[in-house]
Design a protein around this motif. Structure first.
Motif, short mmCIF file in Angstrom:
data_model
loop_
_atom_site.label_atom_id
_atom_site.label_comp_id
_atom_site.label_asym_id
_atom_site.label_seq_id
_atom_site.Cartn_x
_atom_site.Cartn_y
_atom_site.Cartn_z
N LEU A 26 0.82 -1.21 0.00
CA LEU A 26 0.00 0.00 0.00
C LEU A 26 0.86 1.26 0.00
CD1 LEU A 26 -2.82 1.31 0.29
CD2 LEU A 26 -2.51 1.17 2.76
N ASP A 27 1.91 1.29 0.80
CA ASP A 27 2.78 2.46 0.91
C ASP A 27 4.06 2.18 0.13
OD1 ASP A 27 4.12 4.75 1.60
OD2 ASP A 27 4.15 4.35 3.75
N LYS A 28 4.05 2.53 -1.14
CA LYS A 28 5.15 2.18 -2.03
C LYS A 28 6.46 2.88 -1.70
CE LYS A 28 2.77 -0.48 -4.80
NZ LYS A 28 2.92 -1.90 -4.68
N ASP A 29 6.39 4.10 -1.13
CA ASP A 29 7.61 4.87 -0.94
C ASP A 29 7.78 5.47 0.46
OD1 ASP A 29 5.74 6.89 -0.91
OD2 ASP A 29 6.40 7.84 -2.75
N GLY A 30 6.98 5.06 1.41
CA GLY A 30 7.11 5.57 2.77
C GLY A 30 6.41 6.89 3.01
N SER A 31 5.62 7.34 2.06
CA SER A 31 4.94 8.63 2.23
C SER A 31 3.69 8.52 3.11
CB SER A 31 4.56 9.22 0.86
OG SER A 31 3.69 8.36 0.17
N LEU A 32 3.28 7.30 3.45
CA LEU A 32 2.09 7.11 4.29
C LEU A 32 2.43 6.68 5.72
CD1 LEU A 32 -0.16 5.20 1.73
CD2 LEU A 32 -0.23 7.63 2.33
N LEU A 33 3.69 6.75 6.11
CA LEU A 33 4.09 6.29 7.44
C LEU A 33 3.40 7.07 8.56
CD1 LEU A 33 7.86 5.61 6.84
CD2 LEU A 33 6.09 3.91 7.35
N GLU A 34 3.36 8.39 8.45
CA GLU A 34 2.71 9.19 9.49
C GLU A 34 1.23 8.83 9.60
OE1 GLU A 34 2.17 13.80 10.95
OE2 GLU A 34 2.82 13.43 8.91
N PHE A 35 0.56 8.69 8.47
CA PHE A 35 -0.85 8.31 8.47
C PHE A 35 -1.05 6.97 9.17
CE2 PHE A 35 -4.22 5.80 6.43
CZ PHE A 35 -5.31 6.58 6.73
N ASN A 36 -0.26 5.97 8.79
CA ASN A 36 -0.39 4.64 9.39
C ASN A 36 -0.10 4.67 10.89
OD1 ASN A 36 -1.17 3.16 7.08
ND2 ASN A 36 0.93 3.18 6.36
N TYR A 37 0.90 5.42 11.28
CA TYR A 37 1.26 5.53 12.69
C TYR A 37 0.13 6.20 13.49
CZ TYR A 37 3.95 6.88 16.84
OH TYR A 37 4.40 7.05 18.13
N CYS A 38 -0.41 7.27 12.94
CA CYS A 38 -1.43 8.04 13.66
C CYS A 38 -2.77 7.31 13.76
CB CYS A 38 -1.62 9.40 13.00
SG CYS A 38 -0.21 10.51 13.27
N ILE A 39 -3.04 6.37 12.84
CA ILE A 39 -4.30 5.61 12.98
C ILE A 39 -4.10 4.37 13.85
CG2 ILE A 39 -5.28 6.46 10.82
CD1 ILE A 39 -4.70 3.64 9.62
N GLY A 40 -2.88 4.17 14.35
CA GLY A 40 -2.66 3.10 15.31
C GLY A 40 -2.12 1.79 14.75
N ALA A 41 -1.59 1.81 13.53
CA ALA A 41 -1.01 0.58 12.99
C ALA A 41 0.14 0.12 13.90
CB ALA A 41 -0.49 0.81 11.57
N GLY A 42 0.31 -1.17 14.02
CA GLY A 42 1.35 -1.72 14.89
C GLY A 42 2.72 -1.74 14.24
N PHE A 43 2.78 -1.70 12.93
CA PHE A 43 4.03 -1.70 12.18
C PHE A 43 3.70 -1.29 10.74
CE2 PHE A 43 2.29 -5.82 11.29
CZ PHE A 43 2.67 -6.12 9.99
N ALA A 44 4.72 -1.10 9.92
CA ALA A 44 4.52 -0.77 8.51
C ALA A 44 5.55 -1.50 7.67
CB ALA A 44 4.64 0.73 8.29
N VAL A 45 5.13 -1.85 6.47
CA VAL A 45 6.05 -2.38 5.46
C VAL A 45 5.99 -1.42 4.28
CG1 VAL A 45 6.64 -4.30 3.94
CG2 VAL A 45 5.63 -4.75 6.18
N VAL A 46 7.12 -0.84 3.95
CA VAL A 46 7.22 0.11 2.83
C VAL A 46 7.67 -0.66 1.60
CG1 VAL A 46 8.44 2.14 1.95
CG2 VAL A 46 7.70 2.05 4.35
N GLY A 47 7.03 -0.37 0.48
CA GLY A 47 7.46 -0.98 -0.78
C GLY A 47 6.35 -1.77 -1.43
N THR A 48 6.73 -2.56 -2.31
CA THR A 48 8.03 -3.11 -2.64
C THR A 48 8.86 -2.07 -3.40
OG1 THR A 48 7.26 -5.39 -2.64
CG2 THR A 48 9.16 -4.91 -4.02
N VAL A 49 10.13 -1.93 -2.99
CA VAL A 49 11.03 -0.98 -3.64
C VAL A 49 12.00 -1.72 -4.55
CG1 VAL A 49 10.85 0.69 -1.76
CG2 VAL A 49 12.75 -0.94 -1.79
#
Length: 192
Positions: A2-25
């Protein structure tokens, strides 16, 4: 994916996601699969609202590993908490083959080690041409030789022979498996 380049990290963090996977790069930018609709280019993505799902054939659009790592670093400067692990999914560039493709994967791993909490090697994308399991053991051994303290997970599209695959992953010093990615063999899977 979903987050191809890390531009959604703040969004995912603020909605309470437990972790994130960026990519596939990828080691170099790639447009992915492109279709033209009404004169505009798009990556194929079709929502299916009645089943609450979607079909995609994105084909690994990527701005490249450097952009993703820059975005991860910016996020961590703003949110230095350690309670949000970030992984980076990496795959060989669809337009590369052989040693060039392997070197692209290794370039991404070298850049990511120590900058992310884990690395996922994507061995499962069904929407790129030329993807195959040949050379898997060689690739994984080359990747895990670079890992230092960064865990390496492998994302598979099919578990296949589970015992053989787990033995292979163990022999390659892989830390874990991610199962399963986008499926295309619907006739086989539907009855199950």
């Amino acid at each position: 994916g979903l987050d191809k380049d890390g531009s959604l990290l703040e969004f995912n963090y603020c909605i309470g996601a437990g972790f994130a996977v960026v990519g596939t790069v990828l080691n170099k930018p790639h447009t992915g699969n492109i279709v033209t609709i009404r004169g505009k280019e798009h990556n194929p993505w079709v929502p299916l609202p009645n089943s609450h799902s979607a079909l995609n054939s994105l084909g690994l659009p990527s701005l490249g590993v450097d952009i993703a790592l820059e975005n991860i670093d910016k996020f961590r400067q703003q949110y230095p908490d350690k309670d949000f692990p970030i992984g980076l999914s990496i795959m060989g560039h669809p337009l590369q083959e052989g040693e060039e493709k392997l070197n692209g994967i290794l370039e991404c791993v070298e850049k990511a080690v120590g900058k992310v909490d884990f690395i996922e090697i994507n061995e499962s994308c069904p929407n790129v041409k030329g993807h195959s399991d040949s050379g898997l053991e060689k690739r994984l051994k080359a990747v895990t030789a670079l890992k230092k303290q960064t865990p390496i997970f492998v994302k598979l599209g099919s578990l296949g022979n589970a015992e053989n695959n787990v033995t292979l992953m163990d022999g390659c010093n892989v830390d874990g498996l991610v199962l399963l990615n986008t499926q295309k063999d619907y006739d086989l899977l539907r009855p199950k």
